[in-house]
Design a protein around this motif. Sequence first.
Motif, PDB file in Angstrom:
ATOM      1  N   ARG A 238      48.552  74.801-112.786  1.00 59.62           N
ATOM      2  CA  ARG A 238      47.776  73.671-112.292  1.00 59.62           C
ATOM      3  C   ARG A 238      46.335  73.738-112.794  1.00 59.62           C
ATOM      4  O   ARG A 238      45.779  72.745-113.272  1.00 59.62           O
ATOM      5  N   GLU A 257      46.025  59.691-113.459  1.00 56.67           N
ATOM      6  CA  GLU A 257      46.435  59.630-112.061  1.00 56.67           C
ATOM      7  C   GLU A 257      47.387  58.455-111.836  1.00 56.67           C
ATOM      8  O   GLU A 257      48.379  58.570-111.094  1.00 56.67           O
ATOM      9  N   MET A 307      52.841  66.826-111.968  1.00 50.64           N
ATOM     10  CA  MET A 307      52.686  67.338-110.603  1.00 50.64           C
ATOM     11  C   MET A 307      51.270  67.868-110.369  1.00 50.64           C
ATOM     12  O   MET A 307      50.697  67.682-109.287  1.00 50.64           O
ATOM     13  N   GLU A 310      49.036  64.857-109.851  1.00 51.77           N
ATOM     14  CA  GLU A 310      49.311  64.193-108.577  1.00 51.77           C
ATOM     15  C   GLU A 310      48.785  65.022-107.400  1.00 51.77           C
ATOM     16  O   GLU A 310      48.187  64.487-106.463  1.00 51.77           O
ATOM     17  N   GLU A 311      49.019  66.329-107.444  1.00 50.59           N
ATOM     18  CA  GLU A 311      48.587  67.184-106.335  1.00 50.59           C
ATOM     19  C   GLU A 311      47.063  67.284-106.236  1.00 50.59           C
ATOM     20  O   GLU A 311      46.525  67.539-105.154  1.00 50.59           O
ATOM     21  N   ARG A 318      45.669  58.756-103.739  1.00 51.13           N
ATOM     22  CA  ARG A 318      47.125  58.761-103.913  1.00 51.13           C
ATOM     23  C   ARG A 318      47.753  57.589-103.155  1.00 51.13           C
ATOM     24  O   ARG A 318      48.613  56.867-103.684  1.00 51.13           O
TER      25      ARG A 318
END
Length: 885
Positions: A238, A257, A307, A310-311, A318
Motif C-alpha cells: 500500500r 480514486e 485496493m 480505495e483504502e 469514498r
Amino acid sequence: MTMIQPPASVDGGPNRLLERGDQLATLEAHLASVITNASGRMVFLGGEAGVGKTALARRFSSGRGNAVRVFTGACDSLFTPRPLGPFLDLAPLVGGEFRALAERGARPYELAAALLRALAAGQPAILLVEDVHWADEATLDVLRFLTRRVATVPALVVVTYRDDLERTHPLRILLGEVPPGETTARMRLAPLTPSGVAELAEASGVDAAELFRRTAGNPFFVTEALAAGEVAIPPTVRDAVLARVARLPAAAGALLEAVAIAPPRTELWLLERLAGDELDHLAASLDAGILASADGAVGFRHELARMAIEEAMTPIRRTALHRRALRALETPPAGEPDLARLVHHADGAGDPDAVARFGPAAAARAAALGAHREAAAHYARVLRVASAPDPLTRGDLFERYAHECFLTDQFPTTIASGWEAVECFRAAGDIEREGAALRELSHHLRCTGHTEEAGAVGLRAADLLERLPPGRELAMAYANVACLRMNDDDAAGTEVVGQRAYALALALGDVEAQVHVLNTLGTMELLNGAPAGAAKLRDSLELALAAGMEEHAGRAYINYGWAAGRARYYTEFEPVFKSGLEYCGERGLVLWRHYVVAYGSRWALDQGRWSEAIELAERVLRDPRTLLPRIPSLVVIALIRARRGDPECWPPLDEALALAGSTGELQHLAPVAAARAEVAWLEGRLAEVARATDAALAEATRRGAPWVIGELAIWRWRAGMEASQEGAAEPYALEMSGDWEAAARDWERRGCPYEAALARAGSDDEVALREALEVLRHLGAQATARVVARRLRELGARDLPRGPRASTRANDAHLTVRELEVLELVVQGLRNGEIASRLSLAPKTVDHHISAIFAKLRVTTRAEAIAQTLARGLVATEAPRRLAR
C-alpha cells in the motif's frame, strides 16, 4: 480482449518476464498438444496476489495472429460479483449463439455448452478466465462443466486464481473435484528469487538484498517499490503504491480514486461523470503504468493497486464517489442497468433505500442464473441495511434468503431465516403464507438433521392450512408429511398421507404436488424392495424434468440412489446415477449433487469397483460444508479400509456414528451400525457385533424395514449369535436358513460380488469356500480373505496359498482384474480408444479405469504409470520401446 500495456512490465521490462521461462514453456507445450490432438486442456494457474499470474497468462496469449483465437474474461471484485461476469465479458468477442444466450440470461450449463460449440468451430483457441478467486457460483458451474468437456474442443483454458483460499472457499472445492490428469493441470507461480530482484533493482540504487527481504520477491511489490522512485523501500505494498501515485499531479490522484471506486473496469462515459475535468489526466496515469485501457474502459493493472487507492480515500470521498456512480449507472447510455453494480454502489453510498430497491431484483437475477451464493448475499444485504418494510415483504425476503442459503449449504442461516419468515407471516395474519413457510422450514430442518423438530413443524403446517379451503399449499403440506413418514421408514404412514396428498394434487391439477408425492411413494416402495417403486420414481423424474422443476428432479435422483442402494436394486443404477450427477452439477444443485455422489460411492462399493467408490466418497468429504451426505461416504471409506486390512477404519466410522446419531433416523443409523458390525467381525471382536446392531435392529424390526433387518441380522448370525430371519430381505433370509448357494446366486444377480463371497463363506463346502476366497482376493479384500482362509484350514483344507495367488501377489496397489487388463494394454502402448475396442468397452468406461489406476498408483501420466507397473511387476508385459525410453 487486448490490453494496452504500460511501459514497464510487472516482471521487468516490456519484452520479457523474469524467471517465467519454464512456465511459458509449459503453457506452450499444453497449447501444442491441444493443436496437434485437437483435444482441449485446462490449466489452473495459481499464486499469491501480485505474483504475476495475469502478466504471464497475457504474455503467453499475446501475438498469436490468426493461427489461434484468444478470448479473455475476468471475475469482479465487487462486494457481490456479477453472475457469470467473465463470460459476459466474452460474449461480444465470441458472438453468435453464445452472445445471444448470455444476453438472454441463460443458465450456466446452457452457456457452457454454447461456449464449447463456439470453441469447437474454427481455429484452436486460448480462453483466459482471470481472478477466479472472486468468481460467483454460476461462473464456477461453467468452469466445472468445462473441466468435464474440455477434451472435446481444440482449446486451452487457462484459469488464474489466488491460492490463499480458505478451507471452505467454493473454488477450493472445485479444485478438489478436478485433480490433475490428462486434461487438467495445475501450475503455481513462485515469487522472484533474490537474483531476479537484484536484476530488477540493478539501475535503481536500491539495496537489492533489503528489497528482497521487504518484498519476499513479490513481483508487484518489487516493481511498485522501485517505481516509487525512492531509495528508502516502502514497508508495505500500500505504501509503495501511494508513494508512486504521489509523484503524479493531485488531479491525477483524484482520477485514480474515481477509477478505484468502480471495479473492475470503469467505462469512459462513467469516468467522465465521476471525474469531470480530472479526466484530462488520464493519459498521465496510463503513461505512468498505473492504469491500462481496453475496449472503451480503464482499470488498474493490478487489483492490489486499486485496493490501496480505495483504502486510502477518506470515508466522505469514498461515499461521494459511490453516490455519483449509483446515479450514473441507474441510467446507462445503452442497455439495461447492471443490477449487481447498482447494489455495490448503493451499499458503498450508504443508501438503504437504493439497496432495498435494487437488492431483491439483483438476488432474483442471480438465483435465476444459478448463482445462489450471490443471491443469498444480496438478500442478506437487503435484510441487514434496508429500512424495515411491511411484514409480508420482509417475510418474503426471509423466505427467499432461507431458500438460497439452503441451496448453498449455509444451514444455520437457513433455519434462522426460515423461522424469521414464519414470524413475519404470522404478524401479518396471513395463514396461507405462514403454513407454506412452516412446510418449507420443516423440509429444511429434516435435510439438516433436525428430524424430530421437522416432524413437529410439518404437522403444524398441515394443521394450520386445514383451517382454509383445500388448496395447493395444503397438498404440498400433506406431501411434506408423507415425505417425513418415508424418511422415518414408516411405510404405512407414508402410504396413508401420500395417497391423501396425491388425491388432492390430482383434484387441483397441481403438477408440483404430484411430482413430490409420486417421488415419496415410489421411494418408500423401493426401500422395501418393490421394483414398482422405481417406476413411480421414474414418473416423478420425468414430470419434474418436463416442467423444469430442477430441485424436484434432483430429489428424484437422490431418492433413487438411496432406495436402490438399500435394496441393492442396481438394474438401472449406472445410467440414472450418471444422469443425476450431470444434471445436478450443471444446475448448481450443490447439496443434491453431494447426495448423488455419496449414493454412487455405495453402488460402486457393492459392485466391486472399490477404487471408484473411494474417489466418489472422497469427492463428498472434500467439501467441509456438507453434512448428511458425509455419512454414506464415511461408511464406504471405512469398509474398504477394513476389508483391505488397511489401518484407520474406525475414525470415519466414529464420525459417521456421531452424525447419524444426531438425526435419529434409521436411514442414517443402520448403514453405520452394519459397517461397525462388519469391522468388528473382521477383527474377531464378536461381542461388539451385538452392541453395534442392537438399537438399529430393534428400530428396523419395529418399522418393518426388510433390507435393514436383513443387513443387521446377518452380521449377528455370522458372529454366531441367535438371529431371526423373520422380516429379512430374501438374500439374507436364504443365508440364515442355510441355503448359502441360493443367497450367493441372488447377490450375483444383483451384481454384488463381495456379498456373494460372504454368503458362500458361511458354508462348510470346500469348493464354495475356495471360490469365495478367490473372489475376495480379486477384490483386494485381504482381511476378509484371511477370515475365509482360516475357516478352510479349520475344515482341513490343504495347499492354500499364503496370501494372494501368484498372479496377484505383486498387486500391492489393489488393482481389480479389469484394471490389470487395462493397465497391461497401457503398458503395450495402446491409447484409450484402442483399449476400448480391444476389451469391448465404452471409451468413457476406459477413461474411468485409467483414472482409477492413476489414483491407485499415485501417478498423473501414462509414462509414470508404466514406470510404476514395470518397477512393481504388476503385469508381465514389457513396455514398448517408444514408451520405455
